[in-house]
Scaffold this motif. Structure first.
Motif, short mmCIF file in Angstrom:
data_model
loop_
_atom_site.label_atom_id
_atom_site.label_comp_id
_atom_site.label_asym_id
_atom_site.label_seq_id
_atom_site.Cartn_x
_atom_site.Cartn_y
_atom_site.Cartn_z
N ASN A 80 83.59 -34.31 42.08
CA ASN A 80 83.48 -32.93 42.55
C ASN A 80 84.60 -32.62 43.53
O ASN A 80 85.23 -33.53 44.07
N SER A 85 85.78 -27.59 40.57
CA SER A 85 84.90 -26.41 40.56
C SER A 85 85.62 -25.19 40.01
O SER A 85 85.03 -24.39 39.27
N SER A 88 85.54 -25.81 36.22
CA SER A 88 84.23 -25.77 35.57
C SER A 88 83.53 -24.42 35.72
O SER A 88 82.78 -24.00 34.83
N GLU A 89 83.78 -23.72 36.84
CA GLU A 89 83.10 -22.45 37.09
C GLU A 89 83.95 -21.24 36.73
O GLU A 89 83.46 -20.11 36.75
N ARG A 91 86.48 -19.85 38.37
CA ARG A 91 86.74 -18.94 39.50
C ARG A 91 87.62 -19.64 40.52
O ARG A 91 87.66 -20.87 40.60
N THR A 93 88.80 -21.07 44.08
CA THR A 93 88.11 -21.66 45.23
C THR A 93 89.11 -21.80 46.37
O THR A 93 90.28 -22.10 46.14
#
Length: 243
Positions: A80, A85, A88-89, A91, A93
């Motif tokens: 992680n 992120s 995978s998402e 967006r 960060t």
């Protein structure tokens, strides 16, 4: 300089990277060229990286500096982090300060030890599919302005199209040496975590935290410390002799 100038300056950078793609036709050349372009386009960036990701593991990684590789490797070891992120998402960060971040506390704590204080990551998307992420790092907290973020997002849009073409031309079963090495690193960390769990009667999460803390105290990477744990555990003088 008006607000659109940094975006306009990306054109020759993308053109130069595209020239490499057309002659080299490899994903590794592509991500390396784009990492350099991102660092050049954003003055506040101390370093930049681009990763093509599949199944939570990188298949190709480009980085401008060694500390970028270390910060990225830590995310893959932990499973992680802001880059993963973003991918995978789908967006962006932004870790404004690794010393106070609560979204990815373990990654941020270790990144801060290496001198990384802020990180901005954006997804690389080819159509509806996430293919990786592009990120920039800085040694100061709150380093990246709204304009910096717009510049990276703009570059990522063009990069995703070019990388999608390169990725599609690769053999689907191709796994780069970078990916293989990352898998080996995760195996080493997992084995060391198992030793710590048994030795100190700790659950999985606490055993990993124990490894991270020891690595930080010794000023080494998680992988390096995990290797030392395995070496100590397999030395002849640590084994019980057969009766």
């Amino acid at each position: 300089m008006d607000d659109s100038s940094p975006l306009n300056e990306l054109a020759p950078l993308i053109g130069r990277a595209k020239g490499l793609f057309l002659t080299e036709q490899t994903a590794q050349q592509a991500v390396s060229a784009l990492a350099a372009a991102a660092k050049e386009a954003i003055p506040h960036a101390l370093g930049a990286g681009v990763s093509l990701i599949k199944g939570n593991q990188p298949t190709s990684v480009g980085a401008t500096d060694n500390f970028v590789l270390r910060a990225d490797d830590l995310q893959y070891e932990l499973g992680n982090g802001p880059c993963l992120s973003a991918w995978s998402e789908g967006r962006a960060t932004y870790v404004e300060d690794t010393e106070s971040d609560q979204h990815w506390p373990r990654w941020s704590s270790e990144a801060a030890r290496t001198g990384v204080r802020s990180c901005f990551s954006v997804p690389l998307e080819n159509g509806a599919h996430g293919i990786g992420a592009m990120k920039i790092y800085a040694a100061a907290p709150h380093a990246f302005t709204v304009q910096d973020q717009k510049v990276l997002a703009h570059l990522a849009l063009s990069a995703a199209v070019l990388l999608g073409h390169i990725q599609a031309s690769d053999t689907p079963q191709r796994i780069s040496e970078t990916a293989k090495e990352t898998l080996r690193i995760r195996d080493v960390v997992a084995a060391a975590r198992g030793i710590i769990m048994e030795r100190h009667d700790l659950p999985e999460e606490e055993a990993l935290s124990h490894l991270l803390n020891e690595a930080g105290n010794k000023g080494v990477t998680l992988h390096e410390h995990a290797q030392s744990v395995l070496r100590r555990d397999t030395r002849p003088d640590t084994l019980t002799a057969a009766p």
